[in-house]
Motif scaffolding. Sequence first.
Motif, PDB file in Angstrom:
ATOM      1  N   ASN A  42      37.216  42.087  30.603  1.00  0.00           N
ATOM      2  CA  ASN A  42      35.791  41.806  30.732  1.00  0.00           C
ATOM      3  C   ASN A  42      35.339  41.986  32.178  1.00  0.00           C
ATOM      4  O   ASN A  42      34.235  42.450  32.445  1.00  0.00           O
ATOM      5  CB  ASN A  42      35.495  40.400  30.245  1.00  0.00           C
ATOM      6  CG  ASN A  42      34.199  40.315  29.496  1.00  0.00           C
ATOM      7  OD1 ASN A  42      33.758  41.291  28.913  1.00  0.00           O
ATOM      8  ND2 ASN A  42      33.587  39.161  29.528  1.00  0.00           N
ATOM      9  N   LYS A  45      34.865  45.681  32.781  1.00  0.00           N
ATOM     10  CA  LYS A  45      33.627  46.151  32.157  1.00  0.00           C
ATOM     11  C   LYS A  45      32.415  45.776  33.019  1.00  0.00           C
ATOM     12  O   LYS A  45      31.502  46.572  33.206  1.00  0.00           O
ATOM     13  CB  LYS A  45      33.472  45.570  30.760  1.00  0.00           C
ATOM     14  CG  LYS A  45      34.446  46.133  29.758  1.00  0.00           C
ATOM     15  CD  LYS A  45      34.288  45.448  28.414  1.00  0.00           C
ATOM     16  CE  LYS A  45      35.307  45.937  27.413  1.00  0.00           C
ATOM     17  NZ  LYS A  45      35.168  45.251  26.124  1.00  0.00           N
ATOM     18  N   ARG A  46      32.430  44.558  33.531  1.00  0.00           N
ATOM     19  CA  ARG A  46      31.320  44.103  34.376  1.00  0.00           C
ATOM     20  C   ARG A  46      31.216  44.952  35.640  1.00  0.00           C
ATOM     21  O   ARG A  46      30.123  45.337  36.056  1.00  0.00           O
ATOM     22  CB  ARG A  46      31.512  42.641  34.743  1.00  0.00           C
ATOM     23  CG  ARG A  46      30.379  42.073  35.573  1.00  0.00           C
ATOM     24  CD  ARG A  46      30.536  40.587  35.767  1.00  0.00           C
ATOM     25  NE  ARG A  46      31.861  40.239  36.201  1.00  0.00           N
ATOM     26  CZ  ARG A  46      32.130  39.625  37.339  1.00  0.00           C
ATOM     27  NH1 ARG A  46      31.169  39.261  38.151  1.00  0.00           N
ATOM     28  NH2 ARG A  46      33.376  39.340  37.665  1.00  0.00           N
ATOM     29  N   TYR A  75      30.397  44.722  25.994  1.00  0.00           N
ATOM     30  CA  TYR A  75      30.607  43.724  27.060  1.00  0.00           C
ATOM     31  C   TYR A  75      29.906  42.435  26.675  1.00  0.00           C
ATOM     32  O   TYR A  75      28.723  42.418  26.381  1.00  0.00           O
ATOM     33  CB  TYR A  75      30.060  44.251  28.381  1.00  0.00           C
ATOM     34  CG  TYR A  75      30.000  43.216  29.477  1.00  0.00           C
ATOM     35  CD1 TYR A  75      31.151  42.690  30.031  1.00  0.00           C
ATOM     36  CD2 TYR A  75      28.788  42.751  29.948  1.00  0.00           C
ATOM     37  CE1 TYR A  75      31.103  41.752  31.041  1.00  0.00           C
ATOM     38  CE2 TYR A  75      28.720  41.809  30.956  1.00  0.00           C
ATOM     39  CZ  TYR A  75      29.866  41.313  31.497  1.00  0.00           C
ATOM     40  OH  TYR A  75      29.820  40.374  32.483  1.00  0.00           O
ATOM     41  N   ASN A  76      30.645  41.342  26.664  1.00  0.00           N
ATOM     42  CA  ASN A  76      30.073  40.018  26.415  1.00  0.00           C
ATOM     43  C   ASN A  76      30.250  39.201  27.680  1.00  0.00           C
ATOM     44  O   ASN A  76      31.351  38.835  28.043  1.00  0.00           O
ATOM     45  CB  ASN A  76      30.789  39.355  25.242  1.00  0.00           C
ATOM     46  CG  ASN A  76      30.199  38.000  24.928  1.00  0.00           C
ATOM     47  OD1 ASN A  76      29.233  37.579  25.537  1.00  0.00           O
ATOM     48  ND2 ASN A  76      30.782  37.329  23.962  1.00  0.00           N
ATOM     49  N   ARG A  77      29.155  38.923  28.362  1.00  0.00           N
ATOM     50  CA  ARG A  77      29.268  38.250  29.657  1.00  0.00           C
ATOM     51  C   ARG A  77      29.726  36.802  29.557  1.00  0.00           C
ATOM     52  O   ARG A  77      30.068  36.187  30.541  1.00  0.00           O
ATOM     53  CB  ARG A  77      27.947  38.331  30.413  1.00  0.00           C
ATOM     54  CG  ARG A  77      26.868  37.496  29.838  1.00  0.00           C
ATOM     55  CD  ARG A  77      25.607  37.642  30.615  1.00  0.00           C
ATOM     56  NE  ARG A  77      24.954  36.356  30.684  1.00  0.00           N
ATOM     57  CZ  ARG A  77      23.973  36.064  31.467  1.00  0.00           C
ATOM     58  NH1 ARG A  77      23.520  36.962  32.288  1.00  0.00           N
ATOM     59  NH2 ARG A  77      23.440  34.874  31.460  1.00  0.00           N
ATOM     60  N   ASN A  79      32.347  35.816  27.853  1.00  0.00           N
ATOM     61  CA  ASN A  79      33.770  35.804  27.514  1.00  0.00           C
ATOM     62  C   ASN A  79      34.604  35.537  28.716  1.00  0.00           C
ATOM     63  O   ASN A  79      34.380  35.880  29.776  1.00  0.00           O
ATOM     64  CB  ASN A  79      34.181  37.133  26.915  1.00  0.00           C
ATOM     65  CG  ASN A  79      34.686  36.970  25.513  1.00  0.00           C
ATOM     66  OD1 ASN A  79      34.766  35.860  25.021  1.00  0.00           O
ATOM     67  ND2 ASN A  79      35.005  38.059  24.894  1.00  0.00           N
TER      68      ASN A  79
END
Length: 79
Positions: A42, A45-46, A75-77, A79
């Motif tokens: 994650n 991805k960020r 992308y799940n911010r 997580n």
Amino acid sequence: MKQFFDDNKFKYTDKDIRLEQSDIQNYERELSKHDFKPHFGNYLKRQLIHYSSCFIVGRENRGNYRKWLAKVIKYNRFN
């Protein structure tokens, strides 16, 4: 809570503010179901979203690009 009761002159006993052992166990069990460790994937991805959007001209366009890319790479911010 005890300080709040004392400051506002509430009448209470220790039994009123003590948590039951079963409540504490339920809380600990539910808390253990969640993983609060940061996820390296994650993070990557960020970083990809952030640095690749630097090449987009215009603030609104950059925001739209970030939303689109987050959706594309899932992308799940939180997580």
